[in-house]
Each structure stands twice: as C-alpha cells, then as structure tokens.
Write an enzyme that holds these catalytic residues in place. Sequence first.
Site, short mmCIF file in Angstrom:
data_model
loop_
_atom_site.label_atom_id
_atom_site.label_comp_id
_atom_site.label_asym_id
_atom_site.label_seq_id
_atom_site.Cartn_x
_atom_site.Cartn_y
_atom_site.Cartn_z
N LYS A 162 0.81 -1.21 0.00
CA LYS A 162 0.00 0.00 0.00
C LYS A 162 0.85 1.28 0.00
O LYS A 162 0.49 2.28 -0.60
CB LYS A 162 -0.90 -0.03 1.24
CG LYS A 162 -1.87 1.12 1.29
CD LYS A 162 -3.00 0.91 2.26
CE LYS A 162 -3.92 2.11 2.20
NZ LYS A 162 -4.16 2.74 3.47
N GLY A 220 4.25 1.53 -0.84
CA GLY A 220 5.46 1.56 -1.68
C GLY A 220 5.81 0.19 -2.22
O GLY A 220 4.99 -0.73 -2.19
N VAL A 271 8.65 -3.20 -2.77
CA VAL A 271 9.67 -4.01 -2.12
C VAL A 271 10.62 -4.51 -3.21
O VAL A 271 10.17 -4.98 -4.25
CB VAL A 271 9.03 -5.22 -1.39
CG1 VAL A 271 10.11 -6.04 -0.69
CG2 VAL A 271 7.98 -4.75 -0.38
N LYS A 299 12.16 -2.73 1.71
CA LYS A 299 10.80 -2.18 1.56
C LYS A 299 10.91 -0.66 1.58
O LYS A 299 11.42 -0.08 2.54
CB LYS A 299 9.91 -2.69 2.70
CG LYS A 299 8.45 -2.33 2.49
CD LYS A 299 7.58 -2.78 3.64
CE LYS A 299 7.05 -4.17 3.46
NZ LYS A 299 5.86 -4.43 4.31
N ASP A 319 -3.01 -10.60 13.52
CA ASP A 319 -3.34 -10.52 12.09
C ASP A 319 -2.76 -11.69 11.31
O ASP A 319 -2.20 -11.52 10.23
CB ASP A 319 -2.83 -9.19 11.51
CG ASP A 319 -3.57 -8.81 10.24
OD1 ASP A 319 -4.68 -9.33 10.02
OD2 ASP A 319 -3.02 -8.03 9.46
P1 AMP Z 1 3.98 -5.64 1.45
O1 AMP Z 1 4.16 -4.18 1.24
O2 AMP Z 1 4.61 -6.13 2.70
O3 AMP Z 1 2.57 -6.09 1.25
O4 AMP Z 1 4.84 -6.35 0.27
C1 AMP Z 1 4.45 -6.29 -1.07
C2 AMP Z 1 4.90 -7.57 -1.77
O5 AMP Z 1 6.33 -7.66 -1.82
C3 AMP Z 1 4.46 -8.84 -1.06
O6 AMP Z 1 3.19 -9.19 -1.46
C4 AMP Z 1 5.53 -9.83 -1.50
O7 AMP Z 1 5.22 -10.37 -2.76
C5 AMP Z 1 6.77 -8.99 -1.63
N1 AMP Z 1 7.59 -9.05 -0.42
C6 AMP Z 1 7.44 -8.27 0.68
N2 AMP Z 1 8.36 -8.57 1.60
C7 AMP Z 1 9.12 -9.56 1.08
C8 AMP Z 1 10.26 -10.31 1.56
N3 AMP Z 1 10.76 -10.06 2.76
N4 AMP Z 1 10.78 -11.26 0.77
C9 AMP Z 1 10.25 -11.50 -0.45
N5 AMP Z 1 9.18 -10.83 -0.96
C10 AMP Z 1 8.63 -9.87 -0.21
#
Ligand code: AMP
Length: 293
Positions: free
Chosen positions: A40, A42, A44, A59, A153
Amino acid sequence: MAISTETHPQQQKVSTQAAGDKKRWTIDDFDVGKPLGRGKFGHVYIAREKRSNHIVALKVLSKTQLKQSQVEHQLRREVEIQSHLRHPNILRLYGYFYDQNRVYLILEYAAKGELYKDLQRCKYFSERRAATYVSALARALIYCHGKHVIHRDIKPENLLIGARGELKIADFGWSVHTFSRRRTMCGTLDYLPPEMVESKEHDASVDIWSLGILCYEFLYGLPPFEAEEHSDTYRRITQVDLNFPSKPVVSALAKDLISQMLVKDASKRLPLHKLLQHPWIVQNADPSGVYSG
Ligand code: AMP
C-alpha cells in the site's frame, strides 16, 4: 520451543550495523535489484548489502503516503517490535533508514514469496503440509506471546516462504495499529475472533483463534465464516457458525483440533503448547518444521 540462536555470519553483519554502529544505513550501502512486489505504501525490492553481500528485501515506503494515512507513529512502534524478534518462523527486520522522501525497511528475503499464492494455486493443502505450517506458526506465536507480543493478524497474506520452504510471519503486529487494521476495516473480517469483531477486550488467545481459521483455510481452501456480506460474516463469527464441508475430505482429528481452537470463550481455546501435542499435529507435522513438498 525452537528459538533460533544461530545467526548467519552475513546476517550478523547486517544486524550488527543496524543495531549499534555509529554509521547509519543509506541507499548507497545497497545494490537494488528487481521489484519483488508492491504494498500500500510503496515497493519491495531485492537488494544486496554491498559490504556483506547479504541478500535482503528492501521495503521502500513513501513518507507522503505514510503521513497522509497517519501511520508514521505506528510504523515506528512496529519496527521496534519486529526488530527485536528472533525466530526461524518470523521474518527478520534487520534495520531501517530514511531520506527526505522515503523510509526503507531492511527485511529478511523470503525467496519463495507469498504463501497465499501457493494456496490459490493448490486450492487447498495436504494434511501434512497444513500441520507442518500450523505447528511452525504455533511455535512462533508461543515465542511472541512469551515476549508479550500478540500478532492479531495471522492470515495467508501475511505469511511468506523462505528458500527451504520454511514459513515466515511477516507484517508483524500491524493489525491493531495500522495497515492491516485499515484493510480489516475496509476488507475482510474473516480472521478476527468474536471478541475483536465485537470490540471487546482481547488477549493473546486471539492468535489461537486466527490460527484455527488459518488451519481450516489450509485444509478447505476458504476461511470458515466467509459470506457475501460483512454483516453475515460478523454474525457467523459471533455465533461460531462452523461447518465442515464433505469435500475435500479432511480427517476427524484435524476437525477436532480446529473445533478446539475456534471456541467463542477465549479462555477455553486450546493453548498453543497443547496444540503441539495434539495427535493431528504429532502424526502429520514434519518435525523439521519445514514443508519441502
Ligand atoms: P507488502 O508491502 O509487505 O505487502 O509487500 C508487497 C509484496 O512484496 C508482497 O506481497 C511480497 O510479494 C513482496 N515481499 C514483501 N516482503 C518480502 C520479503 N521479505 N521477501 C520477499 N518478498 C517480499
């Protein structure tokens, strides 16, 4: 309870710098690679820390968006929580830094990505796979509860898979305070226990409930109280309107475990250490805690 005391030497380097060194991280410390996904606030990216060569997930959060959503304060608190947790089934947060426009979180890289995509692909998991994940999560939650941290969660979208197939709880503790709560409010109630949908006081046993929901979803492919309308999900949760479909076929032991977790009276839910001794877990979970297919 398996608490990892092992630290990869490169991880040690990454975390030591984050924890104590005078030098602060900057984006120049990393070679940033391809995007891994989008959240939401940014993107990763996969990244390599130049000094140690350690691969991490970076991230990148937009300060403007964090401000607009009024979640900066919560972000700080949650970073504080997650960076102190050390468990093989909890995604490590090595550190953070920021520049004028962005906040960067340095996260453990989960090479096999999101669990919910696997679940969508398979529709539902085998009992062996489900039990291995449930026991790994129970151990991670026992560790957290021992540190007075409640996740609140637990759901497939918040679970990632490491290179060896090990489950990692991500997005730690966001549920009550920030992003996930918003998601919960505008989205699904499915994983919330009766006491939370009714806005009553709650304690660590909310995580037992959510783990019960997750166990059901692993085995049947859908959460148990799903309904078209929010109001119906709300009613089904508060009445614990639990049904076990005839297909896919699920063992009586698995249903027994789920029924002992999805109990309205939070104090009567099966404690997590007892869950680990339940015959369904004992007979099905891989003792290594890793599902390797
Ligand atoms: P988030 O902002 O945490 O929802 O992350 C967005 C997307 O990035 C997730 O749905 C994953 O596909 C990928 N992602 C986030 N964190 C990781 C991580 N530590 N290792 C690998 N993929 C990640």
